[in-house]
Design a protein around this motif. Structure first.
Motif, PDB file in Angstrom:
ATOM      1  N   GLY A 195       6.385   6.203  -0.871  1.00 53.27           N
ATOM      2  CA  GLY A 195       6.217   5.587   0.448  1.00 53.27           C
ATOM      3  C   GLY A 195       5.565   4.221   0.458  1.00 53.27           C
ATOM      4  O   GLY A 195       4.875   3.869   1.422  1.00 53.27           O
ATOM      5  N   ARG A 196       5.757   3.449  -0.585  1.00 52.63           N
ATOM      6  CA  ARG A 196       5.191   2.088  -0.593  1.00 52.63           C
ATOM      7  C   ARG A 196       5.646   1.311   0.638  1.00 52.63           C
ATOM      8  O   ARG A 196       6.801   1.391   1.049  1.00 52.63           O
ATOM      9  N   ARG A 197       4.740   0.544   1.196  1.00 51.58           N
ATOM     10  CA  ARG A 197       5.109  -0.336   2.303  1.00 51.58           C
ATOM     11  C   ARG A 197       4.250  -1.588   2.263  1.00 51.58           C
ATOM     12  O   ARG A 197       3.177  -1.607   1.642  1.00 51.58           O
ATOM     13  N   GLN A 198       4.725  -2.607   2.911  1.00 51.69           N
ATOM     14  CA  GLN A 198       3.990  -3.870   2.956  1.00 51.69           C
ATOM     15  C   GLN A 198       3.386  -4.062   4.343  1.00 51.69           C
ATOM     16  O   GLN A 198       4.038  -3.803   5.363  1.00 51.69           O
ATOM     17  N   VAL A 199       2.145  -4.509   4.344  1.00 50.18           N
ATOM     18  CA  VAL A 199       1.421  -4.763   5.591  1.00 50.18           C
ATOM     19  C   VAL A 199       0.958  -6.213   5.580  1.00 50.18           C
ATOM     20  O   VAL A 199       0.213  -6.629   4.677  1.00 50.18           O
ATOM     21  N   THR A 200       1.409  -6.976   6.553  1.00 51.91           N
ATOM     22  CA  THR A 200       1.035  -8.390   6.645  1.00 51.91           C
ATOM     23  C   THR A 200      -0.074  -8.558   7.674  1.00 51.91           C
ATOM     24  O   THR A 200       0.058  -8.119   8.823  1.00 51.91           O
ATOM     25  N   LEU A 201      -1.163  -9.171   7.262  1.00 48.60           N
ATOM     26  CA  LEU A 201      -2.324  -9.383   8.128  1.00 48.60           C
ATOM     27  C   LEU A 201      -2.664 -10.864   8.196  1.00 48.60           C
ATOM     28  O   LEU A 201      -2.385 -11.606   7.249  1.00 48.60           O
ATOM     29  N   THR A 202      -3.255 -11.269   9.291  1.00 52.55           N
ATOM     30  CA  THR A 202      -3.736 -12.646   9.430  1.00 52.55           C
ATOM     31  C   THR A 202      -5.235 -12.654   9.184  1.00 52.55           C
ATOM     32  O   THR A 202      -5.988 -11.943   9.867  1.00 52.55           O
ATOM     33  N   THR A 203      -5.669 -13.425   8.226  1.00 59.95           N
ATOM     34  CA  THR A 203      -7.088 -13.423   7.855  1.00 59.95           C
ATOM     35  C   THR A 203      -7.949 -14.029   8.957  1.00 59.95           C
ATOM     36  O   THR A 203      -7.485 -14.780   9.808  1.00 59.95           O
ATOM     37  N   GLU A 204      -9.221 -13.702   8.878  1.00 59.23           N
ATOM     38  CA  GLU A 204     -10.205 -14.165   9.859  1.00 59.23           C
ATOM     39  C   GLU A 204     -11.392 -14.753   9.103  1.00 59.23           C
ATOM     40  O   GLU A 204     -11.672 -14.352   7.968  1.00 59.23           O
ATOM     41  N   VAL A 224       0.824  -1.208   0.000  1.00 58.80           N
ATOM     42  CA  VAL A 224       0.000   0.000   0.000  1.00 58.80           C
ATOM     43  C   VAL A 224       0.858   1.259   0.000  1.00 58.80           C
ATOM     44  O   VAL A 224       2.042   1.233   0.344  1.00 58.80           O
ATOM     45  N   ILE A 225       0.215   2.361  -0.384  1.00 57.66           N
ATOM     46  CA  ILE A 225       0.793   3.690  -0.221  1.00 57.66           C
ATOM     47  C   ILE A 225      -0.090   4.408   0.793  1.00 57.66           C
ATOM     48  O   ILE A 225      -1.296   4.543   0.587  1.00 57.66           O
ATOM     49  N   PRO A 226       0.474   4.822   1.925  1.00 59.57           N
ATOM     50  CA  PRO A 226      -0.338   5.468   2.968  1.00 59.57           C
ATOM     51  C   PRO A 226      -1.127   6.652   2.436  1.00 59.57           C
ATOM     52  O   PRO A 226      -0.693   7.360   1.518  1.00 59.57           O
ATOM     53  N   ALA A 227      -2.282   6.866   3.034  1.00 59.11           N
ATOM     54  CA  ALA A 227      -3.209   7.894   2.555  1.00 59.11           C
ATOM     55  C   ALA A 227      -2.572   9.277   2.464  1.00 59.11           C
ATOM     56  O   ALA A 227      -2.770   9.997   1.486  1.00 59.11           O
ATOM     57  N   LYS A 228      -1.791   9.678   3.474  1.00 59.24           N
ATOM     58  CA  LYS A 228      -1.194  11.020   3.457  1.00 59.24           C
ATOM     59  C   LYS A 228      -0.203  11.176   2.310  1.00 59.24           C
ATOM     60  O   LYS A 228      -0.172  12.202   1.629  1.00 59.24           O
ATOM     61  N   ALA A 229       0.621  10.151   2.090  1.00 56.95           N
ATOM     62  CA  ALA A 229       1.594  10.210   0.993  1.00 56.95           C
ATOM     63  C   ALA A 229       0.876  10.240  -0.348  1.00 56.95           C
ATOM     64  O   ALA A 229       1.275  10.964  -1.272  1.00 56.95           O
TER      65      ALA A 229
END
Length: 365
Positions: free
Chosen positions: A212-221, A193-198
């Protein structure tokens, strides 16, 4: 005590009791009445309603007024006398409270919903106007909302641009759900993702968001239907080639979309769309230019005519209701798309109004 006097006294006491009951007994209704109407081509509170930068604009004349409905708030308690008074007033409408506010909705929640709908209507209006003028509009997928206490809460935020999921580029909003649901509940999924402010900073410079690309790792539910989820709603966000701002406070809801779009088209077009005429209207609009129905149509026509409108652009699906009690001197013009509205304005400005698509009580032309 004479019988006549006793009867009069009893009747008076009964009347007083009825008035007291009318004042004290709450009625589950809300009231709608004509609200302010604002010229999208003009100024409001000393500032232009539509502000366009980085592109040539042209002088405009006349009016393209958006219209509003004034409604009692979700916390307002109407009594029986007020309800009866509203029913008798031809310029107001008393409707069941639940038709305007879902059960349990607070004033703050209602304001939030209206603000979000108003903001979205502006974005759709900009896209529809530029597409009508054949000006390219890019789009991207963003996080529209995050569900509280779900895996994405605190990690992804509204406005974040979703570039990829598990390394696969996201080209449409539907791609996000498709890629997430490939997983089983409890597995990890990686968002790029690219954060909203950037993203907002890049867009302000007229650039496609890339900073400002960054990776966000989430555990699904697991959702109720068994699918894997992370708790976000993906939405389309448009990237406009130049800045277009709508400066209008204290207005909510999506119903001004059509008039905002037409105001933008008029300012970006050498031809004067109104020809100096006073045109008002209403209607939601999507980014493809489709016009949708709204509530309180009769309140809006009354308010528009009171301000001097001669023509009222009316969503096709509101035509029958609007035609039931059209204010004298106001011509209802049926529209289904922004293209319909532009063609109607061209006829109005030229004075060739005999071929205007009109509203009839049946809703037929």
């Amino acid at each position: 005590m004479p019988r006549r006097t006793a009867t009069l006294l009893a009747s008076t006491l009964m009347l007083i009791a009825l008035i007291c009951a009318g004042v004290l007994i709450p009625a589950p209704y809300s009231e709608m009445s004509p609200g302010p109407t604002v010229n999208t081509l003009g100024d409001h509170d000393g500032k232009p309603v539509l502000q366009i930068g980085g592109h040539k604009t042209y002088p405009t004349t006349g009016h393209l007024n958006m219209t509003t409905v004034r409604v009692t708030g979700p916390d307002y308690t109407m009594n029986l006398l007020q309800a009866v008074s509203g029913w008798l007033d031809p310029d107001s409408a008393v409707v069941p409270h639940k038709t305007l506010y879902p059960e349990g909705q607070t004033a703050e929640q209602a304001d939030q919903v209206n603000a979000e709908e108003f903001s979205q209507s502006q974005e759709s209006a900009k896209a529809a106007a530029l597409k009508q003028l054949k000006i390219p509009v890019a789009s991207q997928t963003v996080v529209g909302s995050v569900v509280k206490d779900k895996p994405a809460d605190g990690h992804l935020h509204a406005g974040d641009v979703i570039k990829a999921v598990d390394g696969t580029p996201v080209k449409a909003t539907a791609d996000v759900a498709k890629l997430v649901t490939r997983h089983k509940a409890g597995e990890k999924v990686v968002f790029t993702v690219i954060p909203a402010k950037a993203a907002a900073a890049d867009e302000k410079k007229g650039k496609r968001p890339e900073t400002g690309r960054r990776q966000v790792t989430l555990t699904t539910e697991k959702a109720e239907d068994g699918r894997a989820i992370v708790g976000i709603q993906a939405e389309v966000d448009h990237i406009f080639p130049f800045p277009i701002d709508v400066k209008l406070a204290d207005v909510g809801g999506p119903s001004a979309g059509l008039m905002f779009a037409l105001g933008i088209v008029d300012k970006l077009t050498p031809q004067d769309l109104t020809g100096g005429k006073f045109v008002a209207g209403t209607g939601t609009i999507d980014d493809k230019g489709k016009v949708g129905p709204i509530g309180g149509i009769s309140m809006k026509t009354v308010g528009a005519r009171a301000k001097g409108a001669e023509y009222f652009l009316t969503p096709k699906d509101n035509c029958a209701a609007a035609a039931k009690d059209t204010p004298e001197g106001l011509t209802l013009v049926k529209v289904d798309t922004i293209g319909d509205a532009v063609k109607a304005l061209e006829k109005i400005s030229s004075g060739h109004t005999s071929g205007l698509p009109s509203c009839a009580k049946s809703g037929a032309p």
